[in-house]
Motif scaffolding. Sequence first.
Motif, PDB file in Angstrom:
ATOM      1  N   LYS A 191       2.602   4.743 -36.976  1.00 50.65           N
ATOM      2  CA  LYS A 191       3.681   3.988 -36.343  1.00 50.65           C
ATOM      3  C   LYS A 191       4.406   4.798 -35.266  1.00 50.65           C
ATOM      4  O   LYS A 191       4.892   4.234 -34.276  1.00 50.65           O
ATOM      5  N   GLU A 192       4.466   6.123 -35.457  1.00 50.14           N
ATOM      6  CA  GLU A 192       5.280   6.943 -34.560  1.00 50.14           C
ATOM      7  C   GLU A 192       4.486   7.993 -33.796  1.00 50.14           C
ATOM      8  O   GLU A 192       4.892   8.411 -32.714  1.00 50.14           O
ATOM      9  N   GLY A 201      -3.450   3.256 -27.953  1.00 49.19           N
ATOM     10  CA  GLY A 201      -2.680   3.756 -29.081  1.00 49.19           C
ATOM     11  C   GLY A 201      -1.244   3.238 -29.037  1.00 49.19           C
ATOM     12  O   GLY A 201      -0.680   2.830 -30.059  1.00 49.19           O
ATOM     13  N   LYS A 202      -0.642   3.228 -27.831  1.00 46.58           N
ATOM     14  CA  LYS A 202       0.719   2.690 -27.681  1.00 46.58           C
ATOM     15  C   LYS A 202       0.732   1.188 -27.997  1.00 46.58           C
ATOM     16  O   LYS A 202       1.685   0.683 -28.612  1.00 46.58           O
ATOM     17  N   TYR A 203      -0.306   0.512 -27.551  1.00 47.47           N
ATOM     18  CA  TYR A 203      -0.430  -0.928 -27.798  1.00 47.47           C
ATOM     19  C   TYR A 203      -0.514  -1.212 -29.298  1.00 47.47           C
ATOM     20  O   TYR A 203       0.163  -2.095 -29.828  1.00 47.47           O
ATOM     21  N   ILE A 204      -1.320  -0.440 -30.007  1.00 44.89           N
ATOM     22  CA  ILE A 204      -1.463  -0.609 -31.452  1.00 44.89           C
ATOM     23  C   ILE A 204      -0.157  -0.290 -32.168  1.00 44.89           C
ATOM     24  O   ILE A 204       0.241  -0.977 -33.117  1.00 44.89           O
ATOM     25  N   GLN A 205       0.539   0.757 -31.720  1.00 50.39           N
ATOM     26  CA  GLN A 205       1.824   1.115 -32.343  1.00 50.39           C
ATOM     27  C   GLN A 205       2.835  -0.014 -32.213  1.00 50.39           C
ATOM     28  O   GLN A 205       3.679  -0.206 -33.101  1.00 50.39           O
ATOM     29  N   MET A 206       2.745  -0.768 -31.131  1.00 50.65           N
ATOM     30  CA  MET A 206       3.624  -1.921 -30.978  1.00 50.65           C
ATOM     31  C   MET A 206       3.441  -2.900 -32.130  1.00 50.65           C
ATOM     32  O   MET A 206       4.417  -3.402 -32.706  1.00 50.65           O
ATOM     33  N   TYR A 207       2.184  -3.156 -32.520  1.00 54.15           N
ATOM     34  CA  TYR A 207       1.917  -4.041 -33.652  1.00 54.15           C
ATOM     35  C   TYR A 207       2.415  -3.425 -34.959  1.00 54.15           C
ATOM     36  O   TYR A 207       3.012  -4.100 -35.803  1.00 54.15           O
ATOM     37  N   LEU A 208       2.161  -2.126 -35.142  1.00 55.72           N
ATOM     38  CA  LEU A 208       2.565  -1.457 -36.378  1.00 55.72           C
ATOM     39  C   LEU A 208       4.083  -1.443 -36.552  1.00 55.72           C
ATOM     40  O   LEU A 208       4.582  -1.400 -37.673  1.00 55.72           O
ATOM     41  N   ASN A 209       4.787  -1.493 -35.430  1.00 54.66           N
ATOM     42  CA  ASN A 209       6.252  -1.457 -35.477  1.00 54.66           C
ATOM     43  C   ASN A 209       6.886  -2.836 -35.336  1.00 54.66           C
ATOM     44  O   ASN A 209       8.076  -2.951 -35.021  1.00 54.66           O
ATOM     45  N   GLY A 210       6.122  -3.868 -35.562  1.00 54.27           N
ATOM     46  CA  GLY A 210       6.695  -5.206 -35.600  1.00 54.27           C
ATOM     47  C   GLY A 210       6.998  -5.832 -34.263  1.00 54.27           C
ATOM     48  O   GLY A 210       7.772  -6.783 -34.189  1.00 54.27           O
ATOM     49  N   GLN A 214       8.287  -4.297 -31.287  1.00 51.18           N
ATOM     50  CA  GLN A 214       9.076  -3.446 -30.382  1.00 51.18           C
ATOM     51  C   GLN A 214       9.724  -4.222 -29.240  1.00 51.18           C
ATOM     52  O   GLN A 214       9.834  -3.733 -28.106  1.00 51.18           O
ATOM     53  N   GLY A 215      10.123  -5.455 -29.498  1.00 53.09           N
ATOM     54  CA  GLY A 215      10.754  -6.246 -28.459  1.00 53.09           C
ATOM     55  C   GLY A 215       9.784  -6.926 -27.518  1.00 53.09           C
ATOM     56  O   GLY A 215      10.179  -7.763 -26.700  1.00 53.09           O
ATOM     57  N   ILE A 216       8.520  -6.584 -27.614  1.00 52.66           N
ATOM     58  CA  ILE A 216       7.504  -7.242 -26.788  1.00 52.66           C
ATOM     59  C   ILE A 216       7.223  -8.637 -27.331  1.00 52.66           C
ATOM     60  O   ILE A 216       7.056  -9.612 -26.587  1.00 52.66           O
TER      61      ILE A 216
END
Length: 480
Positions: A71-72, A254-263, A265-267
């Motif tokens: 996630k981070e 990786g940043k794109y995937i982290q967006m999903y993992l973090n719910g 991210q406002g996107i």
Amino acid sequence: MKHFNVCKKIYISVSLVLLCLIFIVGFTFNGHKAYAESDSDVNVFDRIDAYLSDAFSKAHFPAMSVTVVDKENVLLSKAYGSCESTDTPFLLGSVSKSFTALCIMQLVEQGKVDLDKNIVEYLPDATDGNKITVRQLLNHTSGLGEHQNLENNKIVGKQGEHTYANVNYSLLGKIIEAVSKQSYESYVTENVFTPLNMTNSAATLEKSIENGLIDGYENWFGVNTKTGAKYPQKPNDWITVPAGYLSASTADLGKYIQMYLNGGQGIVSSESIDKMFYENVSVDAAIPYKYGMGWTLINEPLKEPALRHSGLVETGMSVIYVLPESELGIAIAVNTNDYFVGKDLMDRIDWGVALMLMGDKPNQISSSEYVTRHLLYDFIYFVALVIAVLPLCLLRVYKNRLQVGNLPVKIVAIVSLHLLLPIFLLLLPQIAFSTPLWVVCAFVPDMFLTIIVSSTLLFVGGIIKAIFFITKYNKRKASF
């Protein structure tokens, strides 16, 4: 006479060998998944790196980029072969579809798109647009045909059943443009790439090259051959940018995937992510899965469900994973399309990484597998060419031994060998793989070349034999 009989026996033997090899290839090399016991080594990422280095060498990819994230953090970031770093962009193929689905969900949240409205609401001129919903396009349940494009699409299958068709996502790209009043490139850049700081991602060839797009390769008879970037040239191409031609580095993925993992991210909201992942349709396959909105949900062979999508274009392959329970993600890209061998090896490698993250042993690739499998395919191609060339080599013998008697048998022989066989070869991809020849030309160029050359030689041999036969027949008729 003796020479002719020997050649005839060789020709028959070669033909039988070709048929046997076609059956063998059809039932082998189906890439088995590994279900191994847990490995107790401590540093899983060192082991993954070692595994990837070994597998990369054995798969003979020119370049490969791999990023693993939680996630981070970035847990693994490695480039192999001619790839300079994980910031190097690759063409993504159908991984692009998840980006298009994400853009649609943003517009749904803004109240500009309704998943269950017919697409005629957004594309008034769409064929059968009053019968197809946005949701059906997202889940490939629209009934549109696999090889249709924006110009010729219409309902040909049963709606509600999953039939993977690029045109579904080409239409979604058009909906994004119609609703947002922006180009697809402008919308995805402004609403996905920029807020996620995906600085090495693009939706045009020009921008991709500016970002340092890696050189692409096609595979010809087992040899990876550098070629110019293949990219959609017309709006009505079979695969358009929203369906398969975004570019991105694995670091950006990786940043794109982290967006999903973090719910989100406002996107996008977590509720929309759940819809993308889990409002899906079942697909009956060797390993059953469910297809959602740009994502497949698979329960095997891992210990937990995986969200995944792979992509393939003429000069590259990619894959992304989201593992919601472990809160991990994987992005892998290579810069060659080796459809019959490399595609399977890529599949086994990316599953291997996922297996290792779950504590299992990965799929193994033997050191000789790439060469052995390509030699088998090359031998099949060679045999096909031999079958086509031999009649031309034996034309003088055929002419000298030609007798006009038993006319029906000779006509049937010429028609079978020099008309029906080449037609069968031209139709073989459609018969065996439900794939038209123009798709083979783009994605399996060595097979396409073999089919075209073999068919042409057989046709030419038949024309020459027919001329010999007609000339002989007319001379005999004139002598009476």
